[in-house]
Design a protein around this motif. Structure first.
Motif, PDB file in Angstrom:
ATOM      1  N   LEU A  80       0.933  -1.107   0.038  1.00 13.78           N
ATOM      2  CA  LEU A  80      -0.019  -0.027  -0.087  1.00 13.78           C
ATOM      3  C   LEU A  80       0.829   1.204  -0.022  1.00 13.78           C
ATOM      4  O   LEU A  80       1.984   1.351   0.778  1.00 13.78           O
ATOM      5  CB  LEU A  80      -0.886   0.061   1.313  1.00 13.78           C
ATOM      6  N   LEU A  96      -9.037   5.459   0.461  1.00 14.37           N
ATOM      7  CA  LEU A  96      -8.368   3.983   0.014  1.00 14.37           C
ATOM      8  C   LEU A  96      -8.555   4.008  -1.323  1.00 14.37           C
ATOM      9  O   LEU A  96     -10.058   3.739  -1.658  1.00 14.37           O
ATOM     10  CB  LEU A  96      -8.573   2.817   0.791  1.00 14.37           C
ATOM     11  N   LEU A 156      -9.715   9.324   5.555  1.00 17.23           N
ATOM     12  CA  LEU A 156      -8.716   8.764   4.718  1.00 17.23           C
ATOM     13  C   LEU A 156      -9.649   8.372   3.445  1.00 17.23           C
ATOM     14  O   LEU A 156     -10.745   7.981   3.542  1.00 17.23           O
ATOM     15  CB  LEU A 156      -8.589   7.425   5.459  1.00 17.23           C
ATOM     16  N   ASP A 196      -4.816  10.617   3.227  1.00 18.46           N
ATOM     17  CA  ASP A 196      -5.346  11.138   4.298  1.00 18.46           C
ATOM     18  C   ASP A 196      -5.418  12.661   4.057  1.00 18.46           C
ATOM     19  O   ASP A 196      -4.237  13.335   3.591  1.00 18.46           O
ATOM     20  CB  ASP A 196      -5.240  10.763   5.750  1.00 18.46           C
ATOM     21  N   LEU A 201      -3.349   4.957  -0.275  1.00 18.66           N
ATOM     22  CA  LEU A 201      -4.197   5.450   0.895  1.00 18.66           C
ATOM     23  C   LEU A 201      -3.697   6.822   1.187  1.00 18.66           C
ATOM     24  O   LEU A 201      -2.600   7.055   1.097  1.00 18.66           O
ATOM     25  CB  LEU A 201      -4.092   4.692   2.324  1.00 18.66           C
ATOM     26  N   LEU A 241     -11.220   1.850   8.948  1.00 18.50           N
ATOM     27  CA  LEU A 241     -10.530   0.995   7.841  1.00 18.50           C
ATOM     28  C   LEU A 241     -10.307  -0.459   7.946  1.00 18.50           C
ATOM     29  O   LEU A 241     -10.380  -1.322   7.108  1.00 18.50           O
ATOM     30  CB  LEU A 241      -9.013   1.697   7.409  1.00 18.50           C
ATOM     31  N   GLU A 262     -13.047   3.024  -4.599  1.00 19.32           N
ATOM     32  CA  GLU A 262     -12.702   3.944  -3.384  1.00 19.32           C
ATOM     33  C   GLU A 262     -13.534   3.926  -2.303  1.00 19.32           C
ATOM     34  O   GLU A 262     -14.746   3.564  -2.345  1.00 19.32           O
ATOM     35  CB  GLU A 262     -12.789   5.178  -3.651  1.00 19.32           C
ATOM     36  N   ALA A 298      -4.785  10.323  -3.271  1.00 18.45           N
ATOM     37  CA  ALA A 298      -4.797   8.825  -3.487  1.00 18.45           C
ATOM     38  C   ALA A 298      -4.809   8.698  -4.901  1.00 18.45           C
ATOM     39  O   ALA A 298      -4.021   7.787  -5.353  1.00 18.45           O
ATOM     40  CB  ALA A 298      -6.126   8.441  -2.809  1.00 18.45           C
TER      41      ALA A 298
END
Length: 202
Positions: free
Chosen positions: A9, A132, A130, A73, A71, A196, A139, A59
């Motif tokens: 990731l 992802l 966040l 934020d 990921l 998450l 997403e 992201a």
């Protein structure tokens, strides 16, 4: 909610402190974490006026550049007596001609609180959103926040950003005075990561 079953990731940040927080939070789930710097990625311009909008920009840029899930934020400090500022402009308040200086940003917060004439304690909230993102365009979004109040002068050397002036609710130490393990269990980022977890597939 889609389950995340991958083992790599990209954390879409150049912030070393933030990257280490995510590494500590995600490594127990068997996820190998890298950052923008590991891939030579530039910092995309954050042009949205919401946390989720800016997180999506970061992201999506990391996914497009690496072909890996990413990921990102967007997080910030909302000071109640400043009508929620700096909010999405939290990092902007630290910008100087030679990089970010969060001492300057915290001094600005204190100065504007003094100019407001509102008495202490000054309630505040750290927020984290966040995003992802997968290479196929899917997403997931997770939000976390922690309430607290501000102190002055700054206290502690262990944190980053505005941590030296923020005391989380129910505690006496600032985030910058706490051991990283303690902070990671309380932080807005940790609370978003708790959500998450539901899609980590571990």
């Amino acid at each position: 909610m889609r389950r995340f079953t991958e083992t790599y990731l990209v954390i879409a940040t150049h912030n070393a402190g933030k990257l280490e927080e995510f590494r500590a939070l995600l490594t127990p789930y068997g996820v190998t974490v890298t950052g923008n710097g590991d891939h030579g990625l530039p910092e995309p311009e954050e042009t949205e006026d919401t946390f989720v909008g800016n997180a999506r920009i970061k992201a999506r840029a990391a996914v497009a550049a690496t072909g890996l899930p990413a990921l990102a934020d967007d997080s910030g400090l909302e000071v109640h007596d400043l009508d929620g500022r700096p909010g999405v402009h939290t990092a902007d308040w630290a910008e100087t001609g030679s990089g970010r200086d969060f001492d300057i940003a915290m001094e600005r917060v204190q100065r504007e609180l003094q100019e407001s004439g509102k008495p202490a304690p000054h309630g505040a909230r750290f927020r984290c959103t966040l995003v992802l993102a997968w290479p196929d365009g899917h997403e997931e979004v997770f939000d976390g926040h922690v309430e607290g109040h501000l102190v002055w002068p700054m206290r502690g050397k262990k944190g980053h950003g505005y941590d030296p002036i923020f005391v989380p609710e129910g505690h006496e130490q600032t985030f910058a005075e706490m051991d990283p393990e303690t902070k990671n269990g309380l932080s807005h980022r940790a609370r978003a990561v708790e959500k998450l977890r539901l899609c980590l597939g571990r």
